[in-house]
Enzyme design. Structure first.
Site, short mmCIF file in Angstrom:
data_model
loop_
_atom_site.label_atom_id
_atom_site.label_comp_id
_atom_site.label_asym_id
_atom_site.label_seq_id
_atom_site.Cartn_x
_atom_site.Cartn_y
_atom_site.Cartn_z
CD GLU A 182 4.36 0.64 6.91
OE1 GLU A 182 5.23 0.94 7.73
OE2 GLU A 182 3.91 1.47 6.07
CG ASP A 229 -0.24 0.09 2.54
OD1 ASP A 229 0.80 -0.60 2.70
OD2 ASP A 229 -0.70 0.82 3.42
#
EC number: 3.4.11.4
Length: 413
Positions: free
Chosen positions: A178, A84
């Site tokens: 994350e 991400d």
């Protein structure tokens, strides 16, 4: 060493929007992350020659294995990178390649009037003669952590093509969420099957992170009393002003813009409000656990004092811990840190072990029983339009990973 597929791989990945969303109710937080993992990462892992590849729905991770090529037992090493990107415009990313940077000029971001200026970002001067990759001025680049994603796959590709490099079993994971701090809490340590691991999510060459902040987050919901301003005296309670009053009771110099090194902070990230209701979001950071507790207690005491003055619980506090300084746990596993140190030194790098003023997935994974320091990935100025990476730094990451695999096998003969 140069890796010809690394740059094309990286450019392909950053063009894919895989931004996470802290407000989502699903896991992984966005479908676009999951599509990137399943439709791009898994296919590319298969293309480089890996066969043991699966998507773990529980952890939201793509997991794969590079088989051992030695006939003796070696501790299983793992590497992780997150798929991400951060909370900044990630749509229609146009990576820009700036070859043979002269070390002194401003770098224009696409056709915009935005520049990377070495007077503002002096670390640019370290990359004279190298290839710098930026975005076009209106998006982030996504090097955090598509640098790491690209490097892990390039590392696997090289090992499979070069069996002369002896290594044990190596596990790779490509993780979600994350950037919003929720991915690691779902991680399936047993399924991953490594004895220790490294996140590949750090900054410039030589950076080795095994100390992080300890972190907490809190929110305040403030209920005001909204009456007509003409009759407000003695009746109106302006929730916005109450929020300002709360903020002003925190130490005004203990904020990110006035702290560095080992100093912690309070950070107001969001303030929305009307006279009737206000909402504030904060994060708290400190390197020591007792320091984190002191900061949390100060917040609680201010809220209690203000509510007492109002005679009712007008301020509603929600507070929770996010992660802890992994150095407290990694001190029990310094052999893992030393492995990285040996590889850095073998590759001629000057090691920088300053504690990272943030956290990594490894912060949580270490406390889940998977010792997990963080090595550099070559990403700089993360989380905004000024983000960039350096191709030669990315090459060096793969060099280091190969050396770590080699040393781990050699030392466990």
């Amino acid at each position: 060493m140069e890796y010809p597929n690394l740059l094309p791989r990286f450019l392909k990945y950053v063009k894919v929007n895989s931004r996470s969303d802290e407000h989502a109710k699903r896991f992984p937080s966005t479908e676009r992350e999951e599509r990137f993992q399943k439709n791009v990462i898994m296919k590319d892992l298969e293309q480089v020659g890996l066969s043991d590849i699966h998507y773990n729905q529980k952890s939201g991770c793509v997991v794969t294995e590079i088989p051992s090529n030695v006939d003796y037992k070696v501790p299983v090493m793992g590497f992780l990178a997150h798929c991400d990107t951060a909370d900044f415009n990630s749509e229609n990313i146009k990576p820009q390649i700036h070859k043979n940077y002269d070390g002194k000029s401003k770098i224009q971001l696409g056709d915009s009037d935005i520049y990377l200026d070495p007077k503002i970002f002096p670390h640019l001067k370290n990359y004279k003669g190298q290839t710098i990759i930026t975005a076009s001025g209106d998006t982030l680049l996504g090097g955090d952590d598509k640098c790491g994603v690209s490097e892990l796959i390039t590392f696997a590709e090289y090992l499979l093509k070069h069996p002369e490099i002896k290594h044990g079993k190596i596990r790779l994971a490509f993780t979600p969420d994350e950037e919003i701090g929720t991915g690691a809490e779902h991680f399936d340590v047993k399924d991953f099957g490594a004895d220790f691991a490294f996140t590949v999510d750090g900054e410039a060459p030589g950076k080795l992170d095994w100390g992080t902040f300890s972190a907490a987050q809190f929110s305040l919901d403030i209920q005001g009393v909204d009456v007509h301003p003409a009759q407000a005296k003695g009746q109106m309670i302006n929730a916005i002003q109450v929020g300002i009053n709360f903020q002003n009771q925190l130490p005004q110099d203990e904020v990110p813009e006035h702290t560095d090194g080992l100093q912690g902070f309070y950070h107001l990230m969001n303030f929305q409000g009307t006279v009737d209701h206000a909402h504030l979001d904060y994060i708290i950071r400190n390197f020591k656990r007792d320091g984190l507790e002191k900061r949390k207690n100060l917040v609680k005491n201010i809220v209690a004092k203000m509510n007492k003055e109002f005679g009712t619980d007008r301020l509603k506090l929600k507070m929770w811990d996010q992660y802890y300084n992994m150095a407290d746990e990694l001190k029990k596993h310094m052999d893992v840190v030393n492995l990285a140190r040996k590889a850095y030194k073998a590759e001629g790098l000057t090691i920088n072990e300053d504690p990272v003023r943030g956290g990594t997935d490894g912060s949580q994974l270490t406390y889940m029983g998977l010792p997990c320091p963080n090595i550099f990935a070559g990403e700089e100025n993360m989380h905004g339009r000024y983000e960039y990476t350096v191709l030669e730094s990315m090459y060096k990451v793969v060099d280091v990973m190969l050396k770590m695999a080699e040393i781990n096998a050699e030392e466990n003969k």
